[in-house]
Design an enzyme around this catalytic site. Structure first.
Site, PDB file in Angstrom:
ATOM      1  N   LYS A  51       0.836  -1.209   0.000  1.00 15.82           N
ATOM      2  CA  LYS A  51       0.000   0.000   0.000  1.00 15.82           C
ATOM      3  C   LYS A  51       0.871   1.260   0.000  1.00 15.82           C
ATOM      4  CE  LYS A  51      -3.784  -2.528   2.084  1.00 15.82           C
ATOM      5  NZ  LYS A  51      -4.516  -2.995   3.252  1.00 15.82           N
ATOM      6  N   GLN A  95      -4.944  -1.897   9.235  1.00 18.08           N
ATOM      7  CA  GLN A  95      -4.791  -3.223   8.641  1.00 18.08           C
ATOM      8  C   GLN A  95      -5.407  -4.278   9.557  1.00 18.08           C
ATOM      9  OE1 GLN A  95      -3.612  -3.703   5.560  1.00 18.08           O
ATOM     10  NE2 GLN A  95      -3.877  -5.908   5.686  1.00 18.08           N
ATOM     11  N   ASP A 118     -11.255   2.056   3.083  1.00 12.50           N
ATOM     12  CA  ASP A 118     -11.553   0.628   2.917  1.00 12.50           C
ATOM     13  C   ASP A 118     -13.030   0.388   2.575  1.00 12.50           C
ATOM     14  OD1 ASP A 118      -9.466  -1.254   3.218  1.00 12.50           O
ATOM     15  OD2 ASP A 118      -9.368  -0.944   5.388  1.00 12.50           O
TER      16      ASP A 118
HETATM   17  N1  GUN Z   1      -6.764  -7.351   5.692  1.00 12.63           N
HETATM   18  C1  GUN Z   1      -6.965  -8.125   4.605  1.00 12.63           C
HETATM   19  N2  GUN Z   1      -7.536  -7.400   3.626  1.00 12.63           N
HETATM   20  C2  GUN Z   1      -7.697  -6.147   4.116  1.00 12.63           C
HETATM   21  C3  GUN Z   1      -8.221  -4.939   3.575  1.00 12.63           C
HETATM   22  O1  GUN Z   1      -8.685  -4.871   2.429  1.00 12.63           O
HETATM   23  N3  GUN Z   1      -8.204  -3.863   4.404  1.00 12.63           N
HETATM   24  C4  GUN Z   1      -7.722  -3.917   5.656  1.00 12.63           C
HETATM   25  N4  GUN Z   1      -7.773  -2.809   6.399  1.00 12.63           N
HETATM   26  N5  GUN Z   1      -7.231  -5.022   6.199  1.00 12.63           N
HETATM   27  C5  GUN Z   1      -7.214  -6.127   5.424  1.00 12.63           C
END
Ligand code: GUN
Length: 283
Positions: A51, A95, A118
């Site tokens: 990211k 996350q 998200d």
């Molecule tokens: N963990 C696995 N996929 C994601 C996601 O798309 N966003 C977040 N915040 N955590 C994750």
């Protein structure tokens, strides 16, 4: 045909980078995405690194905040509230998964809806299901873009979604329905799953089990989207939920793992961050 999410994401990020240059000149600062990582889970570390890399590629300011696993729920809430109030922060992402002593529901609900890149906030989820304007969750949005890119018609088609998670299965089903597919929602314990899956024009799998979908579950000419990210128990390599080698013989289009949905998820996160930034700038 193998649909490369990596290539599509690269193309879309290039377009976004050009837009971000313009926005930065126009509004006086670049979009700013803050990612919080609690603990040291290797998969999460790798996601967060991806990211940050994509953020830099499209010209964002990226801040990754790493916290020790011992952080309390209240401390994490206080950190998010600080970021919510910061006018120079456009997107906040925590996350997942979080350590057991922290309520993910409370944390997700603490991120302000306007900075919820998200699309996990309960108000965003409700808006999605009520057909109101909202931040679309990244992976489902990426799945639709991959299908469109591959020239797969969604309207009028039979879509089968295997998996019913809040992050993927449920919202993917909703987006396919919004694109006028007829959607069957399934899970690992669905009876006659192979029979149902075989009828699909579009098969989306997000179940978290390596090589769960075998060739007998794929109809001739189906579009197969594999959202799974697993370790192959035999080789230790990254693999999806679909037995790619066996299923690619029957599918008309199929996504690989890695290089399919993963890069598109991050690409849509970049898009969502720009959306939140522009909303903030034009308030
Ligand atoms: N963990 C696995 N996929 C994601 C996601 O798309 N966003 C977040 N915040 N955590 C994750």
């Amino acid at each position: 045909m193998i649909i490369s999410g990596k290539d599509l994401a690269a193309e879309l990020k290039k377009e976004m980078a050009a837009d971000v240059v313009k926005y930065t000149a126009q509004y006086g600062r670049a979009p700013h995405l803050v990612v919080i990582l609690v603990g040291n889970d290797p998969a999460s570390v790798s996601y967060v690194t991806g990211k940050a890399k994509d953020s830099l590629e499209v010209g964002f300011k990226n801040t990754t905040i790493r916290k020790d696993e011992s952080i309390s729920e209240d401390e994490l809430v206080a950190l998010i509230e600080e970021l919510n109030a910061d006018k120079e922060v456009d997107g906040v992402l925590v996350q997942l998964p979080l350590p057991k002593h922290i309520s993910e529901d409370r944390i997700i609900a603490t991120i302000s809806k306007e900075k919820d890149v998200d699309g996990f906030h309960p108000l965003n989820v409700a808006a999605l299901w009520q057909k109101q304007e909202c931040v679309l969750p990244c992976t489902p949005k990426g799945v639709i873009k991959l299908l469109q890119r591959a020239g797969v018609e969604i309207a009028g088609k039979r879509a089968v979604v295997i998996g019913r998670s809040n992050i993927v299965g449920l919202p993917v089903s909703k987006l396919l329905l919004d694109h006028n597919a007829t959607v069957t929602m399934c899970h690992s314990r669905t009876q006659n799953l192979a029979e149902i899956a075989r009828e699909a024009d579009i098969l989306v799998v997000a179940i978290g089990k390596p090589k769960f979908v075998t060739a007998d579950m794929v109809g001739e000419g189906a579009a197969v989207i594999d959202v799974g990210v697993n370790r192959d128990p035999e080789t230790g390599k990254l693999c999806g939920d679909v037995d790619f080698e066996a299923c690619k013989e029957k599918a008309s289009v199929i996504t690989p793992v890695p290089g399919g949905c993963g890069p598109m998820t991050r690409c849509c996160l970049m898009e969502n961050t720009i959306e939140c930034y522009l909303n903030q700038m034009n308030k």
